[in-house]
Design a protein around this motif. Structure first.
Motif, PDB file in Angstrom:
ATOM      1  N   ASP A 733      82.411   0.075  28.900  1.00 11.77           N
ATOM      2  CA  ASP A 733      82.154   1.230  29.765  1.00 11.77           C
ATOM      3  C   ASP A 733      81.714   2.394  28.891  1.00 11.77           C
ATOM      4  O   ASP A 733      82.518   3.211  28.437  1.00 11.77           O
ATOM      5  N   ASN A 734      80.400   2.473  28.679  1.00 10.61           N
ATOM      6  CA  ASN A 734      79.879   3.472  27.759  1.00 10.61           C
ATOM      7  C   ASN A 734      79.970   4.885  28.310  1.00 10.61           C
ATOM      8  O   ASN A 734      79.982   5.850  27.552  1.00 10.61           O
ATOM      9  N   SER A 735      80.069   5.030  29.626  1.00 14.19           N
ATOM     10  CA  SER A 735      80.146   6.367  30.202  1.00 14.19           C
ATOM     11  C   SER A 735      81.524   6.990  30.023  1.00 14.19           C
ATOM     12  O   SER A 735      81.650   8.221  29.987  1.00 14.19           O
ATOM     13  N   VAL A 736      82.569   6.172  29.897  1.00 16.47           N
ATOM     14  CA  VAL A 736      83.934   6.684  29.753  1.00 16.47           C
ATOM     15  C   VAL A 736      84.422   6.520  28.318  1.00 16.47           C
ATOM     16  O   VAL A 736      84.862   7.485  27.685  1.00 16.47           O
ATOM     17  N   TYR A 737      84.366   5.303  27.786  1.00 15.68           N
ATOM     18  CA  TYR A 737      84.877   5.044  26.451  1.00 15.68           C
ATOM     19  C   TYR A 737      83.841   5.334  25.361  1.00 15.68           C
ATOM     20  O   TYR A 737      84.194   5.445  24.196  1.00 15.68           O
ATOM     21  N   GLY A 738      82.572   5.408  25.729  1.00 19.11           N
ATOM     22  CA  GLY A 738      81.509   5.650  24.759  1.00 19.11           C
ATOM     23  C   GLY A 738      80.911   7.031  24.915  1.00 19.11           C
ATOM     24  O   GLY A 738      81.388   7.870  25.677  1.00 19.11           O
ATOM     25  N   ALA A 739      79.816   7.261  24.184  1.00 16.68           N
ATOM     26  CA  ALA A 739      79.201   8.585  24.136  1.00 16.68           C
ATOM     27  C   ALA A 739      77.952   8.688  24.986  1.00 16.68           C
ATOM     28  O   ALA A 739      77.327   9.750  25.023  1.00 16.68           O
ATOM     29  N   GLY A 740      77.553   7.593  25.685  1.00 17.16           N
ATOM     30  CA  GLY A 740      76.314   7.662  26.441  1.00 17.16           C
ATOM     31  C   GLY A 740      75.115   7.632  25.513  1.00 17.16           C
ATOM     32  O   GLY A 740      75.236   7.416  24.307  1.00 17.16           O
ATOM     33  N   THR A 741      73.947   7.876  26.057  1.00 16.64           N
ATOM     34  CA  THR A 741      72.739   7.832  25.241  1.00 16.64           C
ATOM     35  C   THR A 741      72.666   9.018  24.287  1.00 16.64           C
ATOM     36  O   THR A 741      73.096  10.131  24.606  1.00 16.64           O
ATOM     37  N   LYS A 742      72.086   8.780  23.115  1.00 16.28           N
ATOM     38  CA  LYS A 742      71.923   9.835  22.123  1.00 16.28           C
ATOM     39  C   LYS A 742      70.939  10.916  22.562  1.00 16.28           C
ATOM     40  O   LYS A 742      71.000  12.039  22.080  1.00 16.28           O
ATOM     41  N   LEU A 743      70.025  10.583  23.437  1.00 15.90           N
ATOM     42  CA  LEU A 743      68.854  11.423  23.659  1.00 15.90           C
ATOM     43  C   LEU A 743      69.181  12.843  24.095  1.00 15.90           C
ATOM     44  O   LEU A 743      68.514  13.780  23.647  1.00 15.90           O
ATOM     45  N   PRO A 744      70.170  13.084  24.975  1.00 12.76           N
ATOM     46  CA  PRO A 744      70.478  14.476  25.327  1.00 12.76           C
ATOM     47  C   PRO A 744      71.563  15.113  24.476  1.00 12.76           C
ATOM     48  O   PRO A 744      72.011  16.215  24.772  1.00 12.76           O
ATOM     49  N   HIS A 745      71.980  14.449  23.404  1.00 14.36           N
ATOM     50  CA  HIS A 745      73.098  14.951  22.618  1.00 14.36           C
ATOM     51  C   HIS A 745      72.706  16.176  21.795  1.00 14.36           C
ATOM     52  O   HIS A 745      71.652  16.207  21.162  1.00 14.36           O
ATOM     53  N   GLY A 749      79.001  22.863  17.026  1.00  9.69           N
ATOM     54  CA  GLY A 749      79.867  23.423  16.000  1.00  9.69           C
ATOM     55  C   GLY A 749      80.152  22.516  14.820  1.00  9.69           C
ATOM     56  O   GLY A 749      81.132  22.719  14.114  1.00  9.69           O
ATOM     57  N   LEU A 750      79.322  21.487  14.595  1.00  8.53           N
ATOM     58  CA  LEU A 750      79.560  20.471  13.568  1.00  8.53           C
ATOM     59  C   LEU A 750      80.849  19.700  13.823  1.00  8.53           C
ATOM     60  O   LEU A 750      81.420  19.092  12.920  1.00  8.53           O
ATOM     61  N   LEU A 751      81.312  19.715  15.081  1.00 12.15           N
ATOM     62  CA  LEU A 751      82.538  19.016  15.460  1.00 12.15           C
ATOM     63  C   LEU A 751      82.245  17.690  16.128  1.00 12.15           C
ATOM     64  O   LEU A 751      82.910  16.685  15.882  1.00 12.15           O
ATOM     65  N   GLY A 752      81.294  17.690  17.029  1.00 11.79           N
ATOM     66  CA  GLY A 752      80.969  16.503  17.800  1.00 11.79           C
ATOM     67  C   GLY A 752      79.667  16.721  18.529  1.00 11.79           C
ATOM     68  O   GLY A 752      78.929  17.684  18.268  1.00 11.79           O
ATOM     69  N   VAL A 753      79.368  15.818  19.457  1.00 12.60           N
ATOM     70  CA  VAL A 753      78.148  15.926  20.245  1.00 12.60           C
ATOM     71  C   VAL A 753      78.510  16.059  21.715  1.00 12.60           C
ATOM     72  O   VAL A 753      79.543  15.577  22.170  1.00 12.60           O
ATOM     73  N   ALA A 754      77.640  16.742  22.453  1.00 10.70           N
ATOM     74  CA  ALA A 754      77.833  16.912  23.886  1.00 10.70           C
ATOM     75  C   ALA A 754      76.474  16.816  24.560  1.00 10.70           C
ATOM     76  O   ALA A 754      75.433  17.039  23.938  1.00 10.70           O
ATOM     77  N   ASN A 755      76.485  16.459  25.832  1.00 10.47           N
ATOM     78  CA  ASN A 755      75.252  16.464  26.609  1.00 10.47           C
ATOM     79  C   ASN A 755      74.922  17.907  26.974  1.00 10.47           C
ATOM     80  O   ASN A 755      75.683  18.567  27.678  1.00 10.47           O
ATOM     81  N   GLY A 756      73.798  18.393  26.498  1.00 10.91           N
ATOM     82  CA  GLY A 756      73.453  19.782  26.754  1.00 10.91           C
ATOM     83  C   GLY A 756      74.239  20.698  25.841  1.00 10.91           C
ATOM     84  O   GLY A 756      74.629  20.335  24.726  1.00 10.91           O
ATOM     85  N   VAL A 757      74.489  21.918  26.324  1.00 10.23           N
ATOM     86  CA  VAL A 757      75.153  22.926  25.491  1.00 10.23           C
ATOM     87  C   VAL A 757      76.546  23.269  25.998  1.00 10.23           C
ATOM     88  O   VAL A 757      77.281  23.988  25.331  1.00 10.23           O
ATOM     89  N   GLU A 758      76.935  22.762  27.174  1.00  7.98           N
ATOM     90  CA  GLU A 758      78.232  23.143  27.733  1.00  7.98           C
ATOM     91  C   GLU A 758      79.049  21.945  28.196  1.00  7.98           C
ATOM     92  O   GLU A 758      79.962  22.078  28.996  1.00  7.98           O
ATOM     93  N   GLY A 759      78.727  20.749  27.709  1.00  4.09           N
ATOM     94  CA  GLY A 759      79.458  19.573  28.137  1.00  4.09           C
ATOM     95  C   GLY A 759      80.681  19.311  27.284  1.00  4.09           C
ATOM     96  O   GLY A 759      80.933  19.967  26.272  1.00  4.09           O
ATOM     97  N   ASP A 760      81.445  18.320  27.712  1.00  3.48           N
ATOM     98  CA  ASP A 760      82.597  17.885  26.933  1.00  3.48           C
ATOM     99  C   ASP A 760      82.106  17.146  25.696  1.00  3.48           C
ATOM    100  O   ASP A 760      81.039  16.519  25.703  1.00  3.48           O
ATOM    101  N   LEU A 761      82.883  17.184  24.612  1.00  7.10           N
ATOM    102  CA  LEU A 761      82.554  16.388  23.440  1.00  7.10           C
ATOM    103  C   LEU A 761      82.626  14.913  23.803  1.00  7.10           C
ATOM    104  O   LEU A 761      83.593  14.467  24.427  1.00  7.10           O
ATOM    105  N   ARG A 762      81.603  14.167  23.413  1.00  4.21           N
ATOM    106  CA  ARG A 762      81.566  12.739  23.732  1.00  4.21           C
ATOM    107  C   ARG A 762      82.318  11.956  22.671  1.00  4.21           C
ATOM    108  O   ARG A 762      82.146  12.176  21.472  1.00  4.21           O
ATOM    109  N   THR A 763      83.155  11.041  23.118  1.00  2.00           N
ATOM    110  CA  THR A 763      83.918  10.194  22.208  1.00  2.00           C
ATOM    111  C   THR A 763      83.303   8.794  22.199  1.00  2.00           C
ATOM    112  O   THR A 763      82.478   8.447  23.042  1.00  2.00           O
ATOM    113  N   GLY A 764      83.725   7.993  21.256  1.00  3.43           N
ATOM    114  CA  GLY A 764      83.205   6.629  21.182  1.00  3.43           C
ATOM    115  C   GLY A 764      81.804   6.593  20.605  1.00  3.43           C
ATOM    116  O   GLY A 764      81.337   7.522  19.943  1.00  3.43           O
TER     117      GLY A 764
END
Length: 866
Positions: A733-745, A749-764
């Motif tokens: 389940d890439n949408s929950v346990y994974g980070a989804g596609t790289k393309l919108p990442h 803050g050099l902490l993690g990646v998020a979809n767009g500029v205001e999303g949750d940090l993606r895990t997995g």
């Protein structure tokens, strides 16, 4: 009794506290934090079991509980398993085996028919706390979308507060906590800080976080018995940021620029924000959840963890798939090669130590195919030397060992040559910022230099070169530098670290590794120590591509350290006294394999004018050919990869992929990892394993008590098991346990990646790393008797939980007759492979991979030649 104890443990971890104990906020936060991801900042991206929170359950029960907590799928869709059956990847014998073993008391014939029924609801996520709990009632019944109102505000505050270098302006003052920072902004901002400027919220900010949490819960929830679950659901609504805050709270050293933040502060700020939004949305005319909803119909955490609901059909299909894949290897191991095709035991011309990484599996195979005089070994890629390493340009030291080890030694790198005072224009940039900081100067630079960089980027997109951009990569190491390895005094630095090793400590580590892998005699004149790392442009998850045994860093410092120690006369003298004699004629040379570009760098070679190392030039020629063949084998997975048999063209393609700014798949990393084999190389040297195996060398004859095996298993279970499970769940389940596609990442803050500029940090893991992965649990095969392995398991401590609950699988392969036994918590079970198809054979690797674009079954190589 064991079953009841397991259930009680589950209830305790879920927070089923006694009513007379009351609500203790600190204890509640510790309990709910158990459910959060443990993924650190990007620089420390280390593979781990995604579902560590339910690891105390048996595997299928654990993933069933996790599904009801996180709202994720537990298995592939039913139609996917049925398609694998139609393709022949799941055979009738595997299906019959799974039905007999896991069909319980159901009628086998009827159950088999049920397995092939259609399932039109398999794509729907299950009812869960994350999506259907208490907080979902605000949206579904009261028509208030708290997440949409609160999260954009909260995520901006967190990103700016925790920022590690993207922003030139720091939000917090020195030593200021997250809670105090928000309070200061609210009180002092010239522009009202929405929604904290709401009168009730503004007043709450004058209190402590714990007081605010209790006050807000009383107003928002009402009944104390639902407080804990409501707090958990708040965190589950943004698990990426919640998990990151918890990691920073427990390990402030994980940030380069430390920040004072905790889950308690995060919850306090978010609850104040919720309360303010509710007051403004409903003009203070609203009632708490306990007053307006029938909370007894909402799923509760204690009920979920007490009674896992395992879908029988999907469990059987998944077990059948795994058995079909595992049996391919087991059949090949059980079938001894004929004496006529077995390699004769001769003194090897070169011995090469590699990391156990599955990406090195194919490179080792090609080296041995090209030259049977090359003998390869596998060990955890930190090569038994644990230390903190600080390179020439590094601002801070990093751990070069598995995360379970806390290093006590610090090694620093220095240049062999004096650095010029004026850096050349081609020198690597120390950071990504220009000197001018003012708003006007920044705007002028953007309008002038920005256009030029845009043109350059466009050119790089359409015409990628073979060289990486002029920014020093964390995966590269200067091959002409010096490591300060010898400790000159016992004085420690400010952090309590010892600066270097004594000769005795060096001998401990070198001798320990050589004994672990069974290399205690018959040394060749040249022993290569080959680490690995990866370099690419379009890859914020770069640490996930490096060495897991080096805490997500390249293993080059460890290889260099090991070679220097093993070459030193004082170390060899101590080893000789301990019964391990290395001939004076043997020379250790360090190297690093760049797994994305299939290139190799050699370290600390003899200077000009000094005698060359015997056999080194010949090995370099063999390695060059092996890297090209390895690149071709990798290209079969790339949709745009060349399908030509020309190895040179394939090699040029993988170099271009790693250098291309638009390429989201520089390499597929650990995709399709499936096996971990601990034993002598003779067990696997004649096998084609399709780059799916972690290979750790081990001599069963020299480990009668299992002491060496304890050390090996203690490393491979968390490292290889963590890699395997993160890939498995990110694929399921890439949408929950994974980070989804790289393309919108976007990197936040050099902490993690998020979809767009205001999303949750993606895990997995992102989808580009797992889209071809077959999600099956790791099979660990140990070449040793069951009796010795039992002694090993008794000394594994908490790691035995991975095996008892079958998060990874374990099989014993007898070192003499190769009989196989499968481990479970109940004991050992003999494996019957009579109905398994014969192992396919081939002359060498290249005919096997020709025209193939999917996983390939294990083959036996019946003859080797260059």
């Amino acid at each position: 009794m064991a079953y009841l104890e397991h259930r009680q443990t589950s209830l305790n971890k879920a927070g089923n506290y006694a009513k007379d104990k009351g609500f203790c906020l600190d204890e509640v936060i510790n309990r709910i934090a158990h459910w959060l991801p443990t993924q650190g900042p990007l620089k420390d991206f280390i593979h781990h079991n995604t579902l560590h929170a339910v690891q105390h359950y048996p595997f299928h029960e654990g993933i069933a509980v996790a599904a009801k907590i996180f709202g994720a799928r537990s298995y592939l869709a039913l139609e996917d398993y049925q398609e694998l059956y139609r393709q022949g990847r799941i055979g009738n014998n595997a299906l019959d085996w799974a039905i007999a073993k896991f069909g319980s008391d159901q009628n086998p014939a009827q159950l088999r028919l049920d397995l092939f029924e259609a399932d039109d609801r398999c794509h729907y996520p299950p009812l869960s706390l994350a999506n259907h709990g208490l907080r979902s009632s605000w949206l579904t019944q009261l028509e208030i979308d708290l997440n949409a109102m609160v999260h954009p505000i909260l995520f901006r505050l967190l990103a700016n507060f925790l920022d590690q270098g993207i922003s030139r302006w720091s939000l917090p003052k020195d030593g200021e906590s997250f809670w105090n920072c928000v309070a200061r902004l609210t009180q002092n901002s010239l522009v009202p800080l929405y929604p904290f400027n709401e009168p009730a919220a503004r007043q709450l900010l004058n209190n402590t976080p714990d007081q605010v949490i209790l006050s807000c819960l009383d107003k928002i929830v009402g009944q104390e018995r639902y407080y804990e679950q409501y707090l958990l659901e708040i965190l589950l609504a943004h698990p990426g940021w919640s998990g990151m805050v918890r990691m920073i709270e427990l390990n402030p050293e994980s940030l380069l620029t430390k920040r004072d933040i905790s889950l308690q502060q995060l919850l306090a700020v978010e609850l104040v924000c919720e309360l303010a939004c509710l007051n403004q949305k409903k003009a203070r005319h609203w009632q708490n959840l306990s007053s307006v909803l029938s909370l007894d119909k909402i799923p509760l955490l204690a009920d979920i963890v007490a009674d896992p609901d395992v879908p029988v059909r999907l469990k059987i299909w998944h077990e059948a798939m795994e058995w079909a894949l595992h049996a391919e290897l087991l059949k090949a191991l059980q079938t001894k090669p004929e004496a006529s095709v077995t390699q004769e035991k001769t003194q090897p011309a070169v011995q090469a130590l590699f990391c156990i990484d599955d990406r090195e599996c194919s490179l080792r195979r090609y080296l041995e195919e090209i030259s049977p005089a090359v003998e390869t070994f596998g060990a955890a890629g930190f090569f038994g030397i644990d230390f903190l390493y600080q390179g020439i340009d590094d601002a801070y030291p990093v751990a070069q060992c598995p995360v379970a080890i806390t290093p006590k030694h610090l090694i620093k790198e220095s240049s062999l040559h004096q650095q010029p005072k004026n850096k050349s224009k081609s020198a690597p940039m120390p950071d990504l910022h220009f000197t001018p900081h003012s708003l006007l100067r920044g705007w002028l630079y953007t309008q002038t230099l920005g256009l030029g960089y845009a043109v350059r980027m466009a050119w790089s997109v359409f015409n990628p070169g073979s060289r990486l951009p002029n920014i020093r990569s964390l995966s590269e190491l200067d091959s002409h530098s010096h490591l300060h390895l010898l400790r000159e005094s016992d004085q420690t630095d400010e952090q309590g670290h010892l600066l270097g090793f004594t000769f005795s400590e060096m001998a401990d580590r070198v001798g320990g590794l050589l004994r672990n892998i069974g290399l205690t005699q018959h040394y060749s004149p040249l022993v290569m120590v080959v680490a690995h790392g990866s370099s690419s442009v379009n890859n914020p998850h770069f640490a996930a591509y490096d060495c897991g045994a080096c805490a997500g860093k390249p293993g080059a410092p460890n290889a260099r350290a090991f070679a220097w120690m093993a070459n030193h006369p004082s170390v060899r003298s101590i080893l000789s006294e301990r019964g391990l004699s290395i001939p004076d004629s043997t020379r250790f040379i360090a190297a690093m394999h760049n797994t994305s570009r299939d290139e190799i760098t050699y370290f600390d070679l003899p200077d000009k004018g000094k005698p060359s190392v015997p056999g080194l030039h010949a090995f370099q020629q063999i390695m060059s050919k092996a890297l090209q063949r390895n690149a071709r084998e990798r290209c079969r997975w790339f949709e745009l990869g060349p399908k030509t048999p020309d190895n040179q063209i394939a090699h040029e393609h993988v170099i271009a992929r790693a250098s291309s700014i638009f390429e989201p798949r520089p390499e597929l990393n650990h995709s399709n990892n499936l096996y971990c084999i601990v034993g002598r190389r003779s067990l696997t040297r004649d096998l084609f394993l399709d780059r799916r195996a972690f290979l750790h060398s081990y001599d069963p004859d020299s480990d009668a008590q299992g002491d060496v095996l304890v050390k090996i298993m203690s490393a491979i279970i968390p490292v290889c098991g963590g890699i395997n499970l993160e890939y498995l769940f990110s694929r399921i389940d890439n949408s929950v346990y994974g980070a989804g596609t790289k393309l919108p990442h976007n990197v936040i803050g050099l902490l993690g990646v998020a979809n767009g500029v205001e999303g949750d940090l993606r895990t997995g893991l992102p989808s580009q790393m797992i889209e071809v992965h077959e999600p099956a649990r790791l099979l660990i095969v140990v070449e040793q008797s069951c009796e010795v392995i039992d002694q090993t398991l008794a000394n594994l401590g908490e790691l035995k939980e991975w095996l008892d609950n079958e998060w990874v699988r374990l099989v014993a392969c007898h070192p003499v007759n190769r009989t196989l036994f499968r481990y479970s918590a109940e004991g050992w079970e003999a494996i019957d492979l009579e109905s398994q198809k014969d192992v396919p054979e081939a002359v060498h690797s290249e005919p096997i991979i020709a025209g193939k674009t999917a996983t390939i079954p294990v083959h036996r190589l019946i003859r080797r030649h260059a």
